[in-house]
Design a protein around this motif. Sequence first.
Motif, short mmCIF file in Angstrom:
data_model
loop_
_atom_site.label_atom_id
_atom_site.label_comp_id
_atom_site.label_asym_id
_atom_site.label_seq_id
_atom_site.Cartn_x
_atom_site.Cartn_y
_atom_site.Cartn_z
N PHE A 1 -2.88 13.62 -15.17
CA PHE A 1 -1.89 13.10 -16.12
C PHE A 1 -1.26 11.81 -15.60
CE2 PHE A 1 2.45 13.18 -18.02
CZ PHE A 1 2.06 13.04 -19.34
N SER A 2 -0.96 11.75 -14.29
CA SER A 2 -0.35 10.54 -13.73
C SER A 2 -1.31 9.36 -13.82
CB SER A 2 -0.01 10.77 -12.26
OG SER A 2 0.76 11.91 -12.11
N ILE B 1 6.17 -2.34 -9.10
CA ILE B 1 4.74 -2.18 -8.77
C ILE B 1 3.93 -1.90 -10.04
CG2 ILE B 1 3.06 -0.69 -7.59
CD1 ILE B 1 5.04 -0.48 -5.28
N LEU B 2 4.48 -1.03 -10.90
CA LEU B 2 3.76 -0.68 -12.13
C LEU B 2 3.62 -1.87 -13.05
CD1 LEU B 2 5.19 2.87 -12.81
CD2 LEU B 2 2.84 2.30 -12.22
N ILE C 1 0.84 -1.20 0.00
CA ILE C 1 0.00 0.00 0.00
C ILE C 1 0.88 1.26 0.00
CG2 ILE C 1 -1.62 1.34 1.43
CD1 ILE C 1 -2.92 -1.36 2.17
N ASN D 1 -1.29 17.30 -12.63
CA ASN D 1 -0.40 16.14 -12.44
C ASN D 1 -1.17 14.90 -12.00
OD1 ASN D 1 1.68 17.76 -13.16
ND2 ASN D 1 2.49 18.02 -11.09
N ALA D 2 -2.23 15.11 -11.19
CA ALA D 2 -3.04 13.97 -10.73
C ALA D 2 -3.70 13.28 -11.93
CB ALA D 2 -4.09 14.45 -9.74
N LEU E 1 3.68 6.13 -5.40
CA LEU E 1 3.94 6.16 -6.85
C LEU E 1 4.13 7.62 -7.25
CD1 LEU E 1 1.43 3.67 -8.51
CD2 LEU E 1 3.91 3.52 -8.50
N LYS E 2 5.11 7.85 -8.06
CA LYS E 2 5.48 9.23 -8.38
C LYS E 2 4.39 9.91 -9.21
CE LYS E 2 9.21 11.71 -10.60
NZ LYS E 2 9.21 12.81 -9.66
N LYS E 3 4.06 11.14 -8.85
CA LYS E 3 3.13 11.94 -9.65
C LYS E 3 3.89 12.40 -10.89
CE LYS E 3 -0.96 12.97 -7.58
NZ LYS E 3 -1.17 13.33 -6.20
N VAL E 4 3.41 12.01 -12.05
CA VAL E 4 4.13 12.35 -13.28
C VAL E 4 3.80 13.79 -13.66
CG1 VAL E 4 4.64 11.53 -15.61
CG2 VAL E 4 3.66 9.97 -13.94
N PRO E 5 4.81 14.64 -13.81
CA PRO E 5 4.49 16.04 -14.14
C PRO E 5 3.91 16.18 -15.54
CG PRO E 5 6.87 15.72 -13.94
CD PRO E 5 6.24 14.40 -13.67
N CYS E 6 2.83 16.91 -15.61
CA CYS E 6 2.15 17.12 -16.90
C CYS E 6 2.96 18.13 -17.72
CB CYS E 6 0.74 17.63 -16.64
SG CYS E 6 -0.21 17.86 -18.12
N THR F 1 -1.45 8.22 -17.29
CA THR F 1 -0.19 7.58 -17.69
C THR F 1 -0.09 6.17 -17.14
OG1 THR F 1 0.86 9.75 -17.63
CG2 THR F 1 2.33 7.87 -17.71
N TYR F 2 -0.44 6.00 -15.85
CA TYR F 2 -0.34 4.69 -15.22
C TYR F 2 -1.39 3.72 -15.76
CZ TYR F 2 2.96 6.59 -11.83
OH TYR F 2 4.06 7.15 -11.24
N LEU G 1 2.12 1.85 -3.42
CA LEU G 1 1.09 2.44 -4.30
C LEU G 1 0.90 3.93 -3.99
CD1 LEU G 1 -1.59 -0.41 -4.34
CD2 LEU G 1 -0.47 0.53 -6.34
N ARG G 2 0.89 4.24 -2.68
CA ARG G 2 0.70 5.64 -2.28
C ARG G 2 1.87 6.51 -2.75
NH1 ARG G 2 -3.71 6.04 0.94
NH2 ARG G 2 -4.07 4.41 2.48
N LEU H 1 1.05 -4.08 -11.56
CA LEU H 1 -0.28 -3.46 -11.75
C LEU H 1 -0.80 -3.69 -13.17
CD1 LEU H 1 -0.38 0.17 -10.24
CD2 LEU H 1 -2.06 -1.62 -9.91
N GLN I 1 9.20 1.27 -7.94
CA GLN I 1 8.05 1.81 -8.68
C GLN I 1 7.81 1.00 -9.95
OE1 GLN I 1 8.01 6.04 -9.34
NE2 GLN I 1 6.97 6.20 -7.37
N LEU J 1 -7.46 0.32 -7.43
CA LEU J 1 -6.22 0.46 -6.64
C LEU J 1 -5.60 1.84 -6.84
CD1 LEU J 1 -4.57 -3.05 -7.17
CD2 LEU J 1 -5.39 -2.12 -5.01
N HIS K 1 -7.88 4.66 -5.27
CA HIS K 1 -7.95 4.68 -3.81
C HIS K 1 -6.60 5.02 -3.17
CE1 HIS K 1 -9.53 4.03 0.11
NE2 HIS K 1 -8.71 3.03 0.37
N TYR K 2 -5.54 4.36 -3.61
CA TYR K 2 -4.25 4.56 -2.94
C TYR K 2 -3.44 5.71 -3.56
CZ TYR K 2 -5.34 0.21 -0.58
OH TYR K 2 -5.95 -0.74 0.17
N PHE K 3 -3.42 5.75 -4.89
CA PHE K 3 -2.58 6.76 -5.54
C PHE K 3 -3.28 8.14 -5.57
CE2 PHE K 3 -1.21 8.70 -9.67
CZ PHE K 3 0.03 9.10 -9.23
#
Lengths: 189, 184
Positions: free
Chosen positions: B18-19, B113-114, A49, B15-16, A55-60, B22-23, A52-53, B117, B110, B128, B131-133
């Motif tokens: 886009f991320s 995990i990716l 968990i 960024n939220a 995980l890097k925020k990918v810059p837009c 992307t994932y 997962l928390r 996933l 990372q 997943l 909720h978590y990311f």
Amino acid sequence: MRTECEQAREWMDLLLENELKQPEKEQLDRHLESCKSCRMMLAEEQSLIQGLRNLKKVPCPDAVIQSILRMTKPERRSWFKRITQAVLQPAFRKPAYAFAGVLAAALLFWLIPKMEMQDTGSELALQETVDSQDLEKSKAQAEWTLLYVSKKLNQAQEKAVKDVVIQDLPETLKNTIKKTVPFFKGGRI
Amino acid sequence: MDHGTFKKFVQTHKNAVFSYATYLVRNRQDAEDITQDVFVKLWQNMDKIDKNKTKAWIMRVAHNLCIDQIRRNKSLRSGPSEEGNQAVFVQNPGFHDADPEGYMEFREMQKEILEALARLPEKTRCVLLMHYFQDLKLDTISDIMNENLNTVKVTLHRGRKLLHAELKSRYPDRVGEAQHAYRM
């Protein structure tokens, strides 16, 4: 029969979602102290968990943002459009419609009597026009009658004068007039 | 919301979105297109959206666009692309300079995990990540995915188990590290 570990795994799921109540949490803690396998299971799940928390925020990319802002750039609006859009915001829409309805009703109530008055006025104006036309006609007729009467009077007067003049004149003069005065019909009395 | 407020909202949530894209779609170009579509749709539907639920609204649109894109990509090629994971690991100079070893480990974890996933069913992956990311509550996720709350809870629980099993089968060392960390 349900084993202690099965019950503990169920509590662990609730713990991971922060939904485990305090009495059960205490029981789980007691179980974890004595059960290595459940302890490992919980550690792995918590690590997962966390992964997962984190995980890097990918810059837009900036180009995407610029493109969004370009596409949504508001167009220049006329003052009329701005006012109508401001008035017709969802919050104001119903009161605006109600106000427009009341305004329309008031306008109708104000206009109907005006229109009726205008009708009466036009009738009067028409009557006046007809009257003036009749007056002109009557005037012309009266003038014509007056001329006719005066002409007839003149003719009668003329004839009477002539008759009197002719009857009272001596015979010799009558004969002279007969010969010299040309205005009698045929030049003779 | 005027254009100034909209601009701030885009800056906060870009960024939220886009991320997440992307994932989920694992393709940078598709994620860029999805992000753009999400915010343009938000601007176009501004009057119809409840101001308190704007984030949930953009996540629902992003989710739907991602699912559409995944289905389109599935029909074009077989198997997931690795491009998405490569695109994710952009350089982070500060972190890299301060602790290069830690940064490498962070990147490696990372990546694992990716990759795990990416092997999960689409719906499970979405729950997943949301909720978590994205830190969304379960009832919000149930609204976004148009699913029953209990279904979301079960999906989340199964998703965790599946991801754990996937990681354990592919990277047994990594799971061992977690155990070690717990003991410490």
